[in-house]
Design a protein around this motif. Structure first.
Motif, mmCIF file in Angstrom:
data_model
loop_
_atom_site.group_PDB
_atom_site.id
_atom_site.type_symbol
_atom_site.label_atom_id
_atom_site.label_comp_id
_atom_site.label_asym_id
_atom_site.label_seq_id
_atom_site.Cartn_x
_atom_site.Cartn_y
_atom_site.Cartn_z
ATOM 1 N N ARG A 138 0.835 -1.316 0.102
ATOM 2 C CA ARG A 138 -0.022 0.076 -0.001
ATOM 3 C C ARG A 138 1.038 1.082 -0.030
ATOM 4 N N GLY A 144 2.377 2.037 -3.323
ATOM 5 C CA GLY A 144 1.245 2.370 -4.480
ATOM 6 C C GLY A 144 1.026 1.106 -5.381
ATOM 7 N N VAL A 145 1.198 -0.072 -4.804
ATOM 8 C CA VAL A 145 0.653 -1.137 -5.779
ATOM 9 C C VAL A 145 -0.503 -1.213 -6.314
ATOM 10 N N ARG A 146 -0.790 -1.659 -7.540
ATOM 11 C CA ARG A 146 -2.055 -1.287 -8.255
ATOM 12 C C ARG A 146 -2.831 -2.613 -8.095
ATOM 13 N N PRO A 184 -7.437 -4.349 -6.644
ATOM 14 C CA PRO A 184 -8.373 -5.285 -7.386
ATOM 15 C C PRO A 184 -7.469 -6.732 -7.013
ATOM 16 N N TYR A 205 -13.364 -2.683 -5.825
ATOM 17 C CA TYR A 205 -12.459 -3.128 -6.821
ATOM 18 C C TYR A 205 -12.906 -4.542 -7.356
ATOM 19 N N ARG A 235 1.557 8.133 -17.760
ATOM 20 C CA ARG A 235 2.612 7.528 -17.948
ATOM 21 C C ARG A 235 2.617 6.754 -19.257
ATOM 22 N N GLU A 254 -2.808 3.355 -21.535
ATOM 23 C CA GLU A 254 -3.193 2.495 -20.385
ATOM 24 C C GLU A 254 -4.549 2.622 -19.965
ATOM 25 N N PHE A 255 -5.528 1.849 -19.547
ATOM 26 C CA PHE A 255 -6.604 1.709 -19.047
ATOM 27 C C PHE A 255 -6.724 2.024 -17.456
ATOM 28 N N LEU A 256 -7.419 3.293 -17.300
ATOM 29 C CA LEU A 256 -7.786 3.435 -15.845
ATOM 30 C C LEU A 256 -9.273 3.286 -15.572
ATOM 31 N N TRP A 257 -9.457 2.074 -14.903
ATOM 32 C CA TRP A 257 -10.999 1.786 -14.874
ATOM 33 C C TRP A 257 -11.209 2.029 -13.320
ATOM 34 N N ASN A 307 -10.027 -0.887 -11.230
ATOM 35 C CA ASN A 307 -8.780 -1.469 -10.998
ATOM 36 C C ASN A 307 -7.890 -0.107 -10.718
ATOM 37 N N THR A 308 -8.395 0.855 -10.279
ATOM 38 C CA THR A 308 -7.236 1.914 -10.315
ATOM 39 C C THR A 308 -7.508 2.555 -8.723
ATOM 40 N N PRO A 309 -6.763 1.614 -7.894
ATOM 41 C CA PRO A 309 -6.913 1.909 -6.531
ATOM 42 C C PRO A 309 -6.342 3.131 -5.802
ATOM 43 N N THR A 310 -6.796 3.361 -4.631
ATOM 44 C CA THR A 310 -6.240 4.510 -4.004
ATOM 45 C C THR A 310 -4.856 4.793 -3.772
ATOM 46 N N PRO A 311 -4.214 3.414 -3.310
ATOM 47 C CA PRO A 311 -2.642 3.915 -2.938
ATOM 48 C C PRO A 311 -1.901 3.962 -4.536
ATOM 49 N N PHE A 312 -2.553 3.305 -5.535
ATOM 50 C CA PHE A 312 -1.992 3.424 -6.794
ATOM 51 C C PHE A 312 -2.031 5.150 -7.272
ATOM 52 N N ARG A 337 0.290 7.203 -5.769
ATOM 53 C CA ARG A 337 1.689 7.158 -6.087
ATOM 54 C C ARG A 337 1.655 8.047 -7.436
#
Ligand code: SF4
Ligand code: SF4
Lengths: 300, 271
Positions: free
Chosen positions: A71, A74-76, A103, A130, B141, B145-148, B151-156, B159
């Motif tokens: 976390r 920033g892992v996706r 996800p 997710y 970047r 790239e697909f940002l849905w 699959n685009t969570p808060t921690p990501f 970053r």
């Protein structure tokens, strides 16, 4: 007449192995059940089985520790695999925490999914904002093609697992390896999707994976030949980006590995914590050749 | 390349158009709506062509109404004479339909417009309500790239904002609008698409208006656009575009490019 070079006569490449940088840690894999599996597939690239304890189960505490580190980094997305992940009794709480922060997918052979498990999984799906994906591997449309590879009676049991998920309102992705010759053609793909539709999946999804010539598969067909090597190869930036090790790491009970493929080989070891593993990796393993040539990525 | 270091323009209310996919009728309706709402500027985030009929008409509308624009993967491909759209699909059936759509668009886009597309930047920065916006097509970047949402969570996202030195990433490429923002309003806004409905069984399409709050911060509003979709379907049929594309315009359900959808977005659709 055309001259064909026999593979055994191909020259062995020489030179330095190319290095792949970790461009971004997007995908984190968990080898939650190590090499322990209820099946013993003929093509398993890490030779998993009921008695293979080379890599053991991960504890809930270990998984939560890595999730916390992930976390902060920033892992996706997260993937859970084994072995057979449902042999790990703490899988459901592990998934719940993963789904709270991104996800999540589980790669399973589907055999252990009872109606009660499917209901719990449905609850996990509904409780997260997710995506949650189950991915089930099989090796054919019938027992005659599947069972010689996955074991007697497995076709029936896999299909039951798929149906239980479908009944619970989950739509698993089905994975087939290239051990099924049909999987490599567009028509074959279409046939498989049709088979899944008839079996009860209204929106069938299919992923085809190339085989890795290692572990049990090395004995079923053949292992890697000396020419299957990236020694001396120069990879472009796009080619490096396409390799999953430029954006993933795997964790197991013993630490961090470069990718989900080199988990059973000391060469893939990268340290204890994720922060120790954010460095480049030299593509010296013959499996790296498969990734490069077949464009293999283990994500969905 | 756009100079991301230059001081960004500070604006009060901005309309953002996602993928237009040659839906010139929806674009025209959206421009009208945006004007009624009194926006200071309009931005198109790429993929003007694809899927629909007469790609030049959409470009003409952008120029005529002074809509500012960045490249999407379509403009990058068309302006460099690439063989395909670089949409980023992985499934053979998806790629089959993507190719039909690209070949049609390539053939029907005039050379002058292709050259113009080549002059567009791939990124831009704006400031709205004291927040630093980073505009892109797919993700900051990577253009495709697909940002849905799923699959685009808060921690990501955190970053991404740190890497980009931004408060809000404004993007499109997926065709479904969504936003995920923290308590300070920082995060991602995917403005959706004007080209086709968001796989929800309705025929209207969407764009977004971002406006500065009086006390600072940004309000995000997704705006539905009702347009003459029956006329668009007829034009598509006249141009010989696939029945599968026409069905999407008429029913609001996606029939192609499905394999790229994450589980949650896939389950929400019919196919
Ligand atoms: S391929 Fe999968 S199911 Fe088969 S033995 Fe290996 S881990 Fe188990
Ligand atoms: S096996 Fe594949 S993913 Fe793993 S390090 Fe080699 S190239 Fe990368």
């Amino acid at each position: 007449m055309e001259l064909v070079t026999l593979p055994s006569l191909m020259p062995t490449p020489t030179g330095a192995f190319p290095e792949v940088p970790l461009l971004a840690l997007d995908t984190l894999w968990f080898q939650v059940s190590g090499t322990i599996c209820n099946l013993r597939c003929q093509h398993c690239f890490i030779s998993c089985g009921p008695d293979n304890h080379r890599l053991g189960m991960m504890s809930l505490e270990q998984v939560l520790g890595y999730l916390e580190e992930a976390r902060d980094l920033g892992v996706r997305e997260y993937y859970f695999t084994g072995g057979e992940p449902f042999m790990n009794r703490e899988l459901v709480p592990m998934l719940a925490q993963a789904l709270a922060q991104g996800p999540t997918s589980v790669l399973t052979n589907g055999v252990l999914i009872k109606a009660e498990t499917a209901a719990k999984l449905r609850g996990l799906q509904d409780g997260s904002e997710y995506s949650f994906d189950l991915r089930i591997s099989m090796d054919g449309y019938d027992a005659a093609t599947n069972d010689p590879i996955r074991g007697a009676g497995t076709f029936e049991r896999i299909m039951q697992g798929i149906l239980r998920l479908a009944e619970a309102g989950l739509n698993p992705v089905i994975t087939v390896t290239e051990a099924l010759p049909d999987a490599q053609t567009r028509e074959g793909r279409g046939r498989f999707l049709e088979f899944l539709r008839r079996a009860g999946l209204t929106q069938p999804r299919l992923k085809i994976l190339p085989l890795l010539r290692m572990g049990a598969e090395a004995g079923r067909q053949r292992g890697y030949a000396p020419w299957e090597s990236l020694a001396g190869a120069h990879l472009t930036e796009d080619e490096l980006r396409a390799l999953q090790c430029s954006s993933c790491r795997m964790v197991s009970a013993v630490g961090v590995h470069v990718c989900p493929i080199l988990v059973d080989d000391p060469v893939g070891g990268m340290g204890r914590r994720l922060k120790d593993s954010l460095r480049p990796f030299a593509l010296a393993h013959p499996a790296c050749y498969t990734c490069k040539v077949d464009g293999l990525s283990c994500t969905t | 390349m756009h100079d991301l270091k230059a001081a960004p323009a500070t604006l009060g209310k901005v309309a953002f158009f996602g993928g237009i996919y040659s839906n010139h009728l929806a674009l025209e309706a959206a421009i009208r709506l945006a004007r009624t709402r009194g926006v200071d500027a309009m931005w198109a985030l790429g993929d003007f062509g694809a899927f629909g009929p007469h790609p030049d008409r959409s470009v003409e509308l952008l120029m005529e109404h002074g809509v500012q624009a960045i490249q999407g993967n379509y403009e990058e491909s068309l302006s460099t004479g690439a063989e395909d759209c670089h949409c980023g699909y992985t499934d053979p059936r998806d790629n089959h339909y993507a190719q039909i759509s690209y070949d049609y668009t390539f053939e029907h886009t005039s050379d002058a417009y292709k050259r113009w597309m080549g002059t567009l930047p791939k990124a831009a920065r704006l400031e709205v309500g004291g927040q630093r916006l980073r505009l892109c097509h797919g993700s900051p970047r990577q253009i495709n790239e697909f940002l849905w949402a799923s699959n685009t969570p808060t921690p990501f996202i955190e970053r991404m904002l740190k890497d980009e030195d931004a408060d809000l990433v404004v993007c499109t490429h997926t065709g479904i609008h969504w936003q995920r923002r923290d308590a300070d309003g920082r995060g991602v806004v995917n403005v959706g698409a004007l080209g086709r409905p968001p796989n929800d069984g309705t025929t209207n399409v969407w764009f977004a208006i971002l406006s500065a709050r009086p006390g600072g911060g940004v309000d995000v509003e997704f705006v539905p656009v009702h347009y003459e979709h029956g006329l668009l379907a007829r034009q598509m049929a006249q141009e010989g575009l696939p029945q599968e594309f026409i069905e999407t315009i008429e029913t609001g359900w996606w029939t192609t490019c499905l394999e790229i959808l994450p589980a949650r977005e896939r389950a929400a659709g019919r196919y």
